[in-house]
Motif scaffolding. Structure first.
Motif, PDB file in Angstrom:
ATOM      1  N   ALA A   1       2.988  -4.045   1.125  1.00 10.04           N
ATOM      2  CA  ALA A   1       4.144  -4.472   1.097  1.00 10.04           C
ATOM      3  C   ALA A   1       4.218  -5.156   3.002  1.00 10.04           C
ATOM      4  O   ALA A   1       4.929  -5.635   2.684  1.00 10.04           O
ATOM      5  CB  ALA A   1       5.150  -3.714   0.631  1.00 10.04           C
ATOM      6  N   GLU A   2       4.072  -4.269   3.785  1.00 11.30           N
ATOM      7  CA  GLU A   2       4.458  -4.407   4.724  1.00 11.30           C
ATOM      8  C   GLU A   2       3.737  -6.027   5.331  1.00 11.30           C
ATOM      9  O   GLU A   2       4.174  -6.667   5.456  1.00 11.30           O
ATOM     10  CB  GLU A   2       3.479  -3.468   5.985  1.00 11.30           C
ATOM     11  CG  GLU A   2       4.280  -1.898   6.394  1.00 11.30           C
ATOM     12  CD  GLU A   2       3.133  -1.828   7.017  1.00 11.30           C
ATOM     13  OE1 GLU A   2       3.244  -1.630   8.586  1.00 11.30           O
ATOM     14  OE2 GLU A   2       3.601  -0.107   7.076  1.00 11.30           O
TER      15      GLU A   2
ATOM     16  N   LYS B   1       1.111   5.494  -3.114  1.00  6.99           N
ATOM     17  CA  LYS B   1       2.672   4.755  -2.646  1.00  6.99           C
ATOM     18  C   LYS B   1       2.359   4.597  -1.066  1.00  6.99           C
ATOM     19  O   LYS B   1       2.765   3.866  -0.194  1.00  6.99           O
ATOM     20  CB  LYS B   1       3.478   5.458  -2.349  1.00  6.99           C
ATOM     21  CG  LYS B   1       4.626   5.524  -1.543  1.00  6.99           C
ATOM     22  CD  LYS B   1       5.875   6.662  -1.317  1.00  6.99           C
ATOM     23  CE  LYS B   1       6.974   6.195  -0.694  1.00  6.99           C
ATOM     24  NZ  LYS B   1       7.291   5.471   0.391  1.00  6.99           N
ATOM     25  N   TYR B   2       1.856   4.994  -0.402  1.00  8.08           N
ATOM     26  CA  TYR B   2       0.666   4.729   0.993  1.00  8.08           C
ATOM     27  C   TYR B   2       0.179   3.376   0.688  1.00  8.08           C
ATOM     28  O   TYR B   2       0.463   2.838   1.939  1.00  8.08           O
ATOM     29  CB  TYR B   2       0.066   5.660   1.636  1.00  8.08           C
ATOM     30  CG  TYR B   2       0.687   6.497   1.942  1.00  8.08           C
ATOM     31  CD1 TYR B   2       2.121   7.528   2.190  1.00  8.08           C
ATOM     32  CD2 TYR B   2      -0.564   7.675   2.220  1.00  8.08           C
ATOM     33  CE1 TYR B   2       2.198   8.237   2.442  1.00  8.08           C
ATOM     34  CE2 TYR B   2       0.349   9.112   2.528  1.00  8.08           C
ATOM     35  CZ  TYR B   2       1.470   9.679   2.656  1.00  8.08           C
ATOM     36  OH  TYR B   2       1.340  10.390   2.804  1.00  8.08           O
TER      37      TYR B   2
ATOM     38  N   THR C   1       1.179   1.146  -1.617  1.00 10.17           N
ATOM     39  CA  THR C   1       1.785  -0.016  -1.627  1.00 10.17           C
ATOM     40  C   THR C   1       2.561  -0.519  -0.866  1.00 10.17           C
ATOM     41  O   THR C   1       2.900  -1.740  -0.290  1.00 10.17           O
ATOM     42  CB  THR C   1       2.701   0.965  -2.947  1.00 10.17           C
ATOM     43  OG1 THR C   1       1.920   1.528  -4.343  1.00 10.17           O
ATOM     44  CG2 THR C   1       3.571   0.162  -4.054  1.00 10.17           C
ATOM     45  N   ASP C   2       3.411   0.323  -0.287  1.00 13.08           N
ATOM     46  CA  ASP C   2       3.284   0.584   0.994  1.00 13.08           C
ATOM     47  C   ASP C   2       3.082  -0.861   1.838  1.00 13.08           C
ATOM     48  O   ASP C   2       3.417  -1.139   3.269  1.00 13.08           O
ATOM     49  CB  ASP C   2       4.317   1.544   1.408  1.00 13.08           C
ATOM     50  CG  ASP C   2       5.305   2.377   0.990  1.00 13.08           C
ATOM     51  OD1 ASP C   2       5.639   1.880  -0.339  1.00 13.08           O
ATOM     52  OD2 ASP C   2       5.198   3.468   1.679  1.00 13.08           O
ATOM     53  N   CYS C   3       1.634  -0.236   2.096  1.00 11.52           N
ATOM     54  CA  CYS C   3       1.143  -1.214   3.447  1.00 11.52           C
ATOM     55  C   CYS C   3       0.811  -2.327   2.824  1.00 11.52           C
ATOM     56  O   CYS C   3       1.111  -3.489   3.915  1.00 11.52           O
ATOM     57  CB  CYS C   3      -0.534  -0.543   3.323  1.00 11.52           C
ATOM     58  SG  CYS C   3      -1.794  -1.553   4.105  1.00 11.52           S
TER      59      CYS C   3
ATOM     60  N   SER D   1       6.154   1.550  11.065  1.00 11.88           N
ATOM     61  CA  SER D   1       7.486   1.958   9.773  1.00 11.88           C
ATOM     62  C   SER D   1       7.946  -0.134   9.333  1.00 11.88           C
ATOM     63  O   SER D   1       8.722  -0.139   8.934  1.00 11.88           O
ATOM     64  CB  SER D   1       8.942   2.741   9.858  1.00 11.88           C
ATOM     65  OG  SER D   1       9.194   2.521  10.891  1.00 11.88           O
TER      66      SER D   1
ATOM     67  N   THR E   1      -3.348   3.945   7.129  1.00 11.20           N
ATOM     68  CA  THR E   1      -3.682   4.643   6.158  1.00 11.20           C
ATOM     69  C   THR E   1      -5.010   4.918   5.667  1.00 11.20           C
ATOM     70  O   THR E   1      -4.019   6.344   5.180  1.00 11.20           O
ATOM     71  CB  THR E   1      -3.478   3.400   5.263  1.00 11.20           C
ATOM     72  OG1 THR E   1      -1.931   2.702   5.635  1.00 11.20           O
ATOM     73  CG2 THR E   1      -2.606   3.905   3.611  1.00 11.20           C
TER      74      THR E   1
ATOM     75  N   LYS F   1       7.297  -4.190   9.686  1.00  5.94           N
ATOM     76  CA  LYS F   1       6.188  -5.065   9.339  1.00  5.94           C
ATOM     77  C   LYS F   1       5.441  -5.407  10.449  1.00  5.94           C
ATOM     78  O   LYS F   1       5.515  -5.647  11.679  1.00  5.94           O
ATOM     79  CB  LYS F   1       7.274  -6.069   9.006  1.00  5.94           C
ATOM     80  CG  LYS F   1       8.629  -6.131   7.944  1.00  5.94           C
ATOM     81  CD  LYS F   1       7.618  -6.210   7.004  1.00  5.94           C
ATOM     82  CE  LYS F   1       8.780  -6.436   5.342  1.00  5.94           C
ATOM     83  NZ  LYS F   1       7.871  -6.372   4.171  1.00  5.94           N
TER      84      LYS F   1
END
Length: 213
Positions: A82-83, A75-76, A78-80, A16, A143, A18
């Motif tokens: 974004a990290e 979503k995973y 997209t989140d990855c 979760s 991921t 960065k």
């Protein structure tokens, strides 16, 4: 979940925080590959969303769960991405688009399950190839590993569903459909996904160069 469905494993949580450290940046090549995964998962969600709206009977729960998984996978990714403080790249037609253009809309539920089996095996092979790339950032590896838990369940429940359909459609017809879709998959993969293979191979080459320096 329907009685015949294999138990689905509980996924491990994704990181979760960065990304920091030596793997805190994505190359443009890596960003393209992750964007490709995200786009493919979105297309998978749209496909199964349409199926989930119309399907009736015991498979309704599993197909709806499958739709939810595909949406979560996008979503995973997209989140990855974004990290790494990046945004996904907008891509053109995906593999699934090319596939459905070539073979048309499935004629019945058996063909939907057969196409799904071919799709999922292709996805698993892509993710396994990526996991073999040395130096893959931890967030990317986490991921892929989380998504792979779902993909293995997808292959298991779809395989069981096809076995259960043998009495209605006939084992020979199911085997012929799978063979036909698999042949189309090989042709379309060779024609449309060469760039994916080239980019992942390039990641391997770059990793080897870094290890030698």
């Amino acid at each position: 979940m329907s009685p015949h469905t294999p138990d689905k494993p509980i996924p491990r949580p994704l990181p979760s925080d960065k990304v920091t450290g030596p793997d805190s940046e994505l190359s443009e090549n890596e960003l393209w590959v992750l964007s490709f995964y995200r786009s493919s998962e979105i297309n998978g969600a749209l496909f199964f969303g349409r199926v989930a709206r119309t399907i009736r009977g015991p498979l309704q729960v599993d197909v709806t769960h499958h739709f939810s998984d595909e949406a979560n996978h996008s979503k995973y990714w997209t989140d990855c991405i974004a990290e790494f403080d990046r945004l996904p790249i907008k891509l053109g037609k995906t593999y699934q688009d090319q596939y459905l253009d070539a073979i048309g809309v499935p004629a019945n539920l058996m063909e939907v399950m057969a196409i799904t089996q071919v799709f999922e095996k292709r996805v698993v092979s892509q993710y396994r190839k990526h996991l073999r790339v040395p130096g893959t950032p931890a967030a990317v590896r986490a991921t892929i590993e989380r998504i792979m838990l779902d993909e293995r369940w997808h292959i298991a429940y779809v395989g069981q569903a096809l076995k259960d359909m043998a009495e209605r459609y006939g084992e020979a017809a199911i085997a012929e459909t799978l063979a036909r879709f698999s042949a189309a998959d090989e042709e379309i993969y060779a024609r449309t996904l060469a760039e994916y293979d080239e980019r992942v191979d390039f990641l391997v080459e770059q990793s080897a160069k870094r290890s030698r320096s």
